[in-house]
Design a protein around this motif. Structure first.
Motif, PDB file in Angstrom:
ATOM      1  N   ASP A   1       0.826  -1.203   0.000  1.00 27.51           N
ATOM      2  CA  ASP A   1       0.000   0.000   0.000  1.00 27.51           C
ATOM      3  C   ASP A   1       0.864   1.260   0.000  1.00 27.51           C
ATOM      4  O   ASP A   1       2.076   1.227   0.236  1.00 27.51           O
TER       5      ASP A   1
ATOM      6  N   LYS B   1       2.043   4.766   1.437  1.00 27.44           N
ATOM      7  CA  LYS B   1       2.162   5.536   2.672  1.00 27.44           C
ATOM      8  C   LYS B   1       2.490   6.981   2.304  1.00 27.44           C
ATOM      9  O   LYS B   1       3.522   7.266   1.703  1.00 27.44           O
TER      10      LYS B   1
ATOM     11  N   GLN C   1      -7.558   9.188   1.110  1.00 27.42           N
ATOM     12  CA  GLN C   1      -7.140   8.096   1.968  1.00 27.42           C
ATOM     13  C   GLN C   1      -8.154   6.952   1.879  1.00 27.42           C
ATOM     14  O   GLN C   1      -9.364   7.185   1.842  1.00 27.42           O
ATOM     15  N   THR C   2      -7.655   5.727   1.832  1.00 28.43           N
ATOM     16  CA  THR C   2      -8.533   4.559   1.760  1.00 28.43           C
ATOM     17  C   THR C   2      -9.221   4.340   3.096  1.00 28.43           C
ATOM     18  O   THR C   2      -8.579   4.355   4.150  1.00 28.43           O
ATOM     19  N   THR C   3     -10.522   4.172   3.056  1.00 32.18           N
ATOM     20  CA  THR C   3     -11.290   3.920   4.277  1.00 32.18           C
ATOM     21  C   THR C   3     -11.630   2.435   4.380  1.00 32.18           C
ATOM     22  O   THR C   3     -11.567   1.693   3.405  1.00 32.18           O
TER      23      THR C   3
ATOM     24  N   ASN D   1      -8.389  -3.331   4.700  1.00 32.52           N
ATOM     25  CA  ASN D   1      -7.405  -3.434   3.632  1.00 32.52           C
ATOM     26  C   ASN D   1      -8.011  -4.115   2.411  1.00 32.52           C
ATOM     27  O   ASN D   1      -8.727  -5.122   2.515  1.00 32.52           O
TER      28      ASN D   1
ATOM     29  N   ASP E   1      -3.856   0.443  -1.440  1.00 31.42           N
ATOM     30  CA  ASP E   1      -4.552   1.405  -0.605  1.00 31.42           C
ATOM     31  C   ASP E   1      -3.654   2.614  -0.322  1.00 31.42           C
ATOM     32  O   ASP E   1      -2.440   2.574  -0.537  1.00 31.42           O
ATOM     33  N   THR E   2      -4.257   3.681   0.156  1.00 33.71           N
ATOM     34  CA  THR E   2      -3.517   4.902   0.493  1.00 33.71           C
ATOM     35  C   THR E   2      -3.713   5.227   1.963  1.00 33.71           C
ATOM     36  O   THR E   2      -4.856   5.286   2.447  1.00 33.71           O
ATOM     37  N   VAL E   3      -2.607   5.426   2.666  1.00 29.90           N
ATOM     38  CA  VAL E   3      -2.634   5.727   4.099  1.00 29.90           C
ATOM     39  C   VAL E   3      -1.920   7.049   4.336  1.00 29.90           C
ATOM     40  O   VAL E   3      -0.763   7.225   3.924  1.00 29.90           O
TER      41      VAL E   3
ATOM     42  N   ALA F   1       0.199   8.968   6.493  1.00 27.04           N
ATOM     43  CA  ALA F   1       1.096   8.565   7.584  1.00 27.04           C
ATOM     44  C   ALA F   1       1.821   9.741   8.221  1.00 27.04           C
ATOM     45  O   ALA F   1       2.760   9.544   8.993  1.00 27.04           O
TER      46      ALA F   1
ATOM     47  N   THR G   1       1.921  11.615  10.853  1.00 33.20           N
ATOM     48  CA  THR G   1       1.312  11.596  12.188  1.00 33.20           C
ATOM     49  C   THR G   1       1.695  12.793  13.045  1.00 33.20           C
ATOM     50  O   THR G   1       1.076  13.031  14.073  1.00 33.20           O
TER      51      THR G   1
ATOM     52  N   ARG H   1      -1.974  13.779   9.912  1.00 31.98           N
ATOM     53  CA  ARG H   1      -2.651  12.871   8.986  1.00 31.98           C
ATOM     54  C   ARG H   1      -3.576  13.620   8.011  1.00 31.98           C
ATOM     55  O   ARG H   1      -4.724  13.247   7.800  1.00 31.98           O
TER      56      ARG H   1
END
Length: 353
Positions: free
Chosen positions: A62, A64, A200-202, A205, A210-212, A214, A216, A225
């Motif tokens: 995925d 990040k 961002q992917t909700t 997984n 997917d897109t996160v 990151a 933080t 985020r």
């Protein structure tokens, strides 16, 4: 994304070229790559080896999303009122595991404590954003590119970015303007065109990439985020702080001469123009003094115009150099330089008509 600053829009949207790209990938395995792992089972029946059995599993790495905006240096940018193209410098690093575009915004504080101390009190003008096109490390107007976004930034690559502003006239010594650079990740893929906003992917997984988000740790003018990061710098004004005082004293009159003279026609008056530069200010230079005389007095040429004199005990001293002049009823003199915490004078005499 939250921000309490006001945005100063940059004025162009040009693409960038490579700077500082590295082959190491601190961000990890590239997004979209597939990882396949195959297990093999070997066994026997009646002491005879049989054909091996295998089973494989494939997953997709995925994406990040992470980035860092950082001020270059650790000190304020010292500026003079009226100066143009004053530079604060930042780096933008793609800490993601995929190439990205980055939308850029120049922000300016509205009050509050600035990055290097002091209170934000003024607004810079003509704020724009440039990229270090030739990788020189310093702003060069002839070669650096005016931009609103960074284009096709590889994972772990860094760009040096300049926020360039003009400084208004009339600012007091020590005035401060806080500025910031905010970068926001965007989709990459089409050169010279800013990509679409990231999503961002909700949920759970998925089998695809997917897109996160990151990022933080929030920057100075963004939230955690939010696929963005920001950092601040500031401008601090260094200028002279001049005050001027004009005084006069009677030197003589035609009746009493120099003994208790009075302000009667024919009396000689000495004028003193004292210019003071406050302690802690910047040195001033080329201080031009102009004093048009009223029709009721006549300039005294014998004494002349004395420049760079001193004040002692509150009294102007006739110790300056005869360097000024008078023309058409106006007395002029130039004080070449005036350091902080000092006073210099322009001294001349006139006769009451």
């Amino acid at each position: 994304m939250t921000c309490t600053s006001k945005m100063l829009a940059a004025t162009s949207a040009l693409a960038l070229f490579a700077f500082g790209a590295t082959t190491a990938h601190a961000a990890g395995t590239t997004a979209g790559n597939t990882i396949t792992n195959t297990a093999t089972i070997n066994y026997q029946v009646g002491g005879i080896s049989q054909n091996a059995e295998t089973a494989s599993d494939t997953l997709t790495v995925d994406r990040k999303i992470n980035l860092t905006v950082a001020e270059v240096g650790s000190a304020t940018t010292v500026v003079t009122p009226g100066s143009v193209s004053q530079v604060t410098t930042f780096t933008v690093t793609n800490n993601s595991n995929a190439p990205l575009d980055f939308a850029l915004e120049a922000l300016q504080q509205t009050g509050g404590t600035a990055a290097h101390g002091g209170t934000d009190t003024f607004t810079a003008s003509n704020v724009r954003i440039y990229v270090d096109t030739n990788n020189s490390g310093s702003y060069e107007s002839a070669s650096d590119t005016l931009v609103t976004f960074l284009d096709e930034i590889a994972a772990d690559a860094t760009r040096r970015v300049f926020v360039v502003s003009d400084v208004p006239l009339g600012l007091a010594n020590g005035s401060v303007a806080g500025v910031a650079l905010r970068a926001t990740g965007r989709e990459a893929g089409t050169a010279a065109t800013q990509g679409a906003a990231l999503t961002q992917t909700t949920g759970g997984n998925t089998a695809g990439m997917d897109t996160v988000f990151a990022d933080t740790t929030a920057g100075t003018d963004d939230a955690a985020r939010d696929a963005a990061h920001s950092a601040r710098d500031d401008y601090t004004v260094a200028t002279a702080a001049l005050t001027v005082a004009k005084t006069s004293r009677i030197v003589s009159d035609p009746v009493n001469n120099t003994t208790n003279p009075k302000m009667i026609p024919g009396a000689v008056v000495e004028y003193c123009i004292a210019v003071t530069n406050a302690a802690g200010a910047s040195s001033a230079s080329t201080i031009a003094v102009n004093d048009p005389l009223p029709a009721t007095v006549t300039y005294e040429p014998t004494f002349g115009v004395k420049v760079d004199g001193t004040v002692s005990g509150g009294v102007c001293q006739a110790d300056g150099a005869t360097a000024g002049s008078q023309a058409s009823g106006t007395v002029t003199g130039t004080i070449a330089s005036l350091p902080a915490g000092s006073t210099k004078t322009v001294l001349f005499r006139a006769t009451i008509n």
